[in-house]
Design a protein around this motif. Sequence first.
Motif, PDB file in Angstrom:
ATOM      1  N   LEU A 172       0.939  -1.064   0.221  1.00  0.00           N
ATOM      2  CA  LEU A 172      -0.088   0.023  -0.034  1.00  0.00           C
ATOM      3  C   LEU A 172       0.841   1.294   0.006  1.00  0.00           C
ATOM      4  O   LEU A 172       0.494   2.119  -0.527  1.00  0.00           O
ATOM      5  CB  LEU A 172      -0.737  -0.020   1.376  1.00  0.00           C
ATOM      6  CG  LEU A 172      -1.675   1.288   1.411  1.00  0.00           C
ATOM      7  CD1 LEU A 172      -2.667   1.459   0.303  1.00  0.00           C
ATOM      8  CD2 LEU A 172      -2.542   1.126   2.761  1.00  0.00           C
TER       9      LEU A 172
ATOM     10  N   MET B 166      -6.055  -6.464   4.535  1.00  0.00           N
ATOM     11  CA  MET B 166      -4.820  -6.223   4.852  1.00  0.00           C
ATOM     12  C   MET B 166      -3.954  -7.386   5.485  1.00  0.00           C
ATOM     13  O   MET B 166      -3.301  -7.239   6.454  1.00  0.00           O
ATOM     14  CB  MET B 166      -4.630  -5.007   5.742  1.00  0.00           C
ATOM     15  CG  MET B 166      -5.081  -3.629   5.164  1.00  0.00           C
ATOM     16  SD  MET B 166      -4.626  -2.259   6.217  1.00  0.00           S
ATOM     17  CE  MET B 166      -5.301  -0.913   5.015  1.00  0.00           C
TER      18      MET B 166
ATOM     19  N   GLN C  26      -0.653  -7.564   7.648  1.00  0.00           N
ATOM     20  CA  GLN C  26      -0.933  -6.973   8.836  1.00  0.00           C
ATOM     21  C   GLN C  26      -1.464  -7.538   9.803  1.00  0.00           C
ATOM     22  O   GLN C  26      -1.231  -7.479  11.296  1.00  0.00           O
ATOM     23  CB  GLN C  26      -1.304  -5.653   8.719  1.00  0.00           C
ATOM     24  CG  GLN C  26      -0.932  -4.505   7.615  1.00  0.00           C
ATOM     25  CD  GLN C  26       0.464  -4.414   7.871  1.00  0.00           C
ATOM     26  OE1 GLN C  26       0.795  -3.530   8.925  1.00  0.00           O
ATOM     27  NE2 GLN C  26       1.341  -4.584   7.058  1.00  0.00           N
TER      28      GLN C  26
ATOM     29  N   GLN D 134       2.424  -5.108  16.178  1.00  0.00           N
ATOM     30  CA  GLN D 134       2.485  -3.562  15.779  1.00  0.00           C
ATOM     31  C   GLN D 134       2.271  -3.572  14.123  1.00  0.00           C
ATOM     32  O   GLN D 134       3.172  -3.765  13.414  1.00  0.00           O
ATOM     33  CB  GLN D 134       3.795  -2.819  16.096  1.00  0.00           C
ATOM     34  CG  GLN D 134       3.545  -2.311  17.580  1.00  0.00           C
ATOM     35  CD  GLN D 134       2.644  -1.164  17.730  1.00  0.00           C
ATOM     36  OE1 GLN D 134       2.238  -0.464  16.948  1.00  0.00           O
ATOM     37  NE2 GLN D 134       2.064  -1.052  18.799  1.00  0.00           N
ATOM     38  N   PRO D 135       1.262  -3.018  13.605  1.00  0.00           N
ATOM     39  CA  PRO D 135       1.240  -2.791  12.097  1.00  0.00           C
ATOM     40  C   PRO D 135       2.025  -1.898  11.775  1.00  0.00           C
ATOM     41  O   PRO D 135       2.666  -1.149  12.379  1.00  0.00           O
ATOM     42  CB  PRO D 135      -0.300  -2.299  11.984  1.00  0.00           C
ATOM     43  CG  PRO D 135      -0.923  -1.528  13.397  1.00  0.00           C
ATOM     44  CD  PRO D 135      -0.135  -2.455  14.422  1.00  0.00           C
ATOM     45  N   LYS D 136       2.407  -2.109  10.446  1.00  0.00           N
ATOM     46  CA  LYS D 136       3.634  -1.447   9.702  1.00  0.00           C
ATOM     47  C   LYS D 136       2.870   0.210   9.503  1.00  0.00           C
ATOM     48  O   LYS D 136       1.772   0.211   9.033  1.00  0.00           O
ATOM     49  CB  LYS D 136       3.851  -1.835   8.416  1.00  0.00           C
ATOM     50  CG  LYS D 136       5.180  -1.424   7.817  1.00  0.00           C
ATOM     51  CD  LYS D 136       5.333  -1.916   6.539  1.00  0.00           C
ATOM     52  CE  LYS D 136       6.065  -0.874   5.662  1.00  0.00           C
ATOM     53  NZ  LYS D 136       7.248  -0.305   6.122  1.00  0.00           N
ATOM     54  N   GLY D 137       3.658   1.003   9.789  1.00  0.00           N
ATOM     55  CA  GLY D 137       3.274   2.351   9.455  1.00  0.00           C
ATOM     56  C   GLY D 137       3.277   2.696   7.995  1.00  0.00           C
ATOM     57  O   GLY D 137       4.289   2.469   7.447  1.00  0.00           O
ATOM     58  N   ILE D 138       2.161   3.524   7.608  1.00  0.00           N
ATOM     59  CA  ILE D 138       2.108   3.832   6.267  1.00  0.00           C
ATOM     60  C   ILE D 138       2.679   5.244   6.060  1.00  0.00           C
ATOM     61  O   ILE D 138       2.089   6.216   6.808  1.00  0.00           O
ATOM     62  CB  ILE D 138       0.505   3.801   5.761  1.00  0.00           C
ATOM     63  CG1 ILE D 138       0.336   2.173   5.789  1.00  0.00           C
ATOM     64  CG2 ILE D 138       0.525   4.255   4.187  1.00  0.00           C
ATOM     65  CD1 ILE D 138       1.008   1.484   4.763  1.00  0.00           C
ATOM     66  N   LYS D 139       3.722   5.543   5.269  1.00  0.00           N
ATOM     67  CA  LYS D 139       4.543   6.913   5.341  1.00  0.00           C
ATOM     68  C   LYS D 139       4.130   7.843   4.176  1.00  0.00           C
ATOM     69  O   LYS D 139       4.116   8.964   4.327  1.00  0.00           O
ATOM     70  CB  LYS D 139       5.991   6.526   5.308  1.00  0.00           C
ATOM     71  CG  LYS D 139       6.634   5.832   6.453  1.00  0.00           C
ATOM     72  CD  LYS D 139       7.840   6.144   6.293  1.00  0.00           C
ATOM     73  CE  LYS D 139       8.906   5.866   7.781  1.00  0.00           C
ATOM     74  NZ  LYS D 139       8.922   4.698   8.101  1.00  0.00           N
TER      75      LYS D 139
ATOM     76  N   MET E 270       1.334   8.820   3.351  1.00  0.00           N
ATOM     77  CA  MET E 270      -0.177   9.274   3.351  1.00  0.00           C
ATOM     78  C   MET E 270      -0.566  10.839   2.831  1.00  0.00           C
ATOM     79  O   MET E 270      -1.420  10.876   2.286  1.00  0.00           O
ATOM     80  CB  MET E 270      -0.676   9.661   4.911  1.00  0.00           C
ATOM     81  CG  MET E 270      -0.705   8.379   5.309  1.00  0.00           C
ATOM     82  SD  MET E 270      -1.825   6.975   4.806  1.00  0.00           S
ATOM     83  CE  MET E 270      -3.586   7.893   5.619  1.00  0.00           C
ATOM     84  N   MET E 271       0.696  11.523   2.681  1.00  0.00           N
ATOM     85  CA  MET E 271       0.562  12.890   2.038  1.00  0.00           C
ATOM     86  C   MET E 271       0.136  12.795   0.502  1.00  0.00           C
ATOM     87  O   MET E 271      -0.373  13.583  -0.129  1.00  0.00           O
ATOM     88  CB  MET E 271       1.887  13.640   1.958  1.00  0.00           C
ATOM     89  CG  MET E 271       1.766  14.371   3.346  1.00  0.00           C
ATOM     90  SD  MET E 271       3.402  15.714   3.450  1.00  0.00           S
ATOM     91  CE  MET E 271       4.607  14.702   3.565  1.00  0.00           C
TER      92      MET E 271
END
Lengths: 348, 348
Positions: B241, B259, B262, B267-272, B274-275
């Motif tokens: 994603l 997903m 996940q 701890q789910p992986k952070g989605i960087k 988003m911007m």
Amino acid sequence: MASVVGEEVSNKQVIFKDYFTGFPKESDMYVTTSTIKLKVPEGSNAVLLKNLYLSCDPYMRILMQRVVPNGLFNYTPGSPLIGYGVAKVLDCGHPDFKVGDLVWGPNTRWEEYKVIMETESLKKIKHSNVSFSYYTGLLGMPGMTAYAGFHEFCSLKKGEYVFVSAASGAIGQLVGQFAKLCGCYVVGSAGSKEKVDLLKHKFGFDDAFNYNEEHDLDAALKRYFPEGIDIYFDNVGGKTLDAVLLNMRTHGRVAVCGMISQYNLDQPKGIKNMMHIMFKRIHVKGFSFHDYRHLYPKFLDTLLHYIKERKIVYEEDIAEGLESGPAALVGLFKGRNIGKQVVVVARE
Amino acid sequence: MASVVGEEVSNKQVIFKDYFTGFPKESDMYVTTSTIKLKVPEGSNAVLLKNLYLSCDPYMRILMQRVVPNGLFNYTPGSPLIGYGVAKVLDCGHPDFKVGDLVWGPNTRWEEYKVIMETESLKKIKHSNVSFSYYTGLLGMPGMTAYAGFHEFCSLKKGEYVFVSAASGAIGQLVGQFAKLCGCYVVGSAGSKEKVDLLKHKFGFDDAFNYNEEHDLDAALKRYFPEGIDIYFDNVGGKTLDAVLLNMRTHGRVAVCGMISQYNLDQPKGIKNMMHIMFKRIHVKGFSFHDYRHLYPKFLDTLLHYIKERKIVYEEDIAEGLESGPAALVGLFKGRNIGKQVVVVARE
């Protein structure tokens, strides 16, 4: 002092120095003075503008990066900053404009005077009973963004629970007031007691909190929204967005308008709670003023009516003089501004 | 061996042991045998079901956690697993059903026989010219999910660029085929060469890749989508994603269906990235079959027609016998299944 057409005059400018990473500093810009002849070239379609009000907007930070997303154009080092602004026509070769017209648009350069060849983006201001500075905020891009995001995407219903971040900012204060006009329950977050008071006592939010005083945003949101959040109007992104996802209700909507908490980071913060988008069938949408420009006439009529009826109020933070521009712009990212940050270049 | 109503018979069951974290193991379940009398209680509205096909679906992992999101009900330790399945009515006190009816629904317990009191979620199967196992996949929840997500949310246009992850799975293989029927360009990702071949040669995807062979997913997506992605049908979340967001086109749509990457992480992986939702005005929507149940009759007609015309094909991975259930379910999270994972309890 009135500007005399044909004269050569000094032209103060705020120049963008060079691309950088991290938080913007005043020293990333400098003020200089050049000269300009107050006359459009003979026989051209150009317009000579005298700038009155400049808008400080968070997106301008993104244009200070070397690499920008597709569709955006970064600033040119050594040239003035460019942003939204209000100006007056001093001289004109274009049939659609005449001397004395007031205009607003997105390509306003941070200088006192400018001859513009591309006039497509200029909009004429036809109403003189409101402050012209409002066309950098309430009646301009931020207002239209709030209106479009809220009315076109959120499709809110009376009684829904609405959360707004950066809620006293140029867009947030309007979103909250629109939500109240629709009969929603509205809570805003902001970065100081003064701003929280403004939200509660000037803009009529049902409640508000200072995010700097909340070490656990999830707990704070659970306190303010025991039933969960139907609509989140996101101006900040990052950890606030992450905490909101945990607290959204089924079929909630997240209007992604801005992510100011992320613009100065080399590596954006990862959002961990994405699975809640799936669990709760949340609708997340990025949006921009540009996609809704066709609604502007309707928006303007509505807002002018709201202003007249005192149904909407608006808070501006006015910085006096072009030379105060760098500090005003940098202040956005420190949360120094109370309301919409405007720079006054001249008042007539 | 035919089941005789009134008899007391052995009833094999797959029992959920206890809540856990991390990847599921076969030892998180166990097979046991109890007994059951093949008769509904005298005068009741109950239905006695003989289970035929059980569906292995990724969401079942989430129900194996102690804490589950609002609206979900986790499994009871010491009781059989519950999921979608196809069954046959052996005895019946309910006026809407009769002995011999085939039914499918979400509350199928992982055992051979079960007396059901709550019959609201049971749907009768009226078509005998397709494999009944299809009601765990193509004609059941996964099929309807693919259909609803794709047709109701994505509002795709001919020629658009579509990316599907877990593309050979129960849902992905259908999304790709729907997209091809709509004239889109479709690329899928999967976890082995065999699956990639299936995508390209059986399901008619324009292209496909093995994500295990791509150390840089962003680069892979740029190779397969030099023009960017209009629609991403997300079955995996996580780093896929994140890479997709970098490669979305303006006004792109991300249908968040699952997903799976996940579900086993503490701890789910952070989605960087988003911007990019904001920059490109991307529309992200979580969705579920449940919100579109009213479309089921139309969906079923459409799909039966597609099957008859050979416009849609479907790949199933059949595990024989209830005792193979734990390995089959665990296999989903290792990518062992090729196509829709089904467990056959009995064939009649």
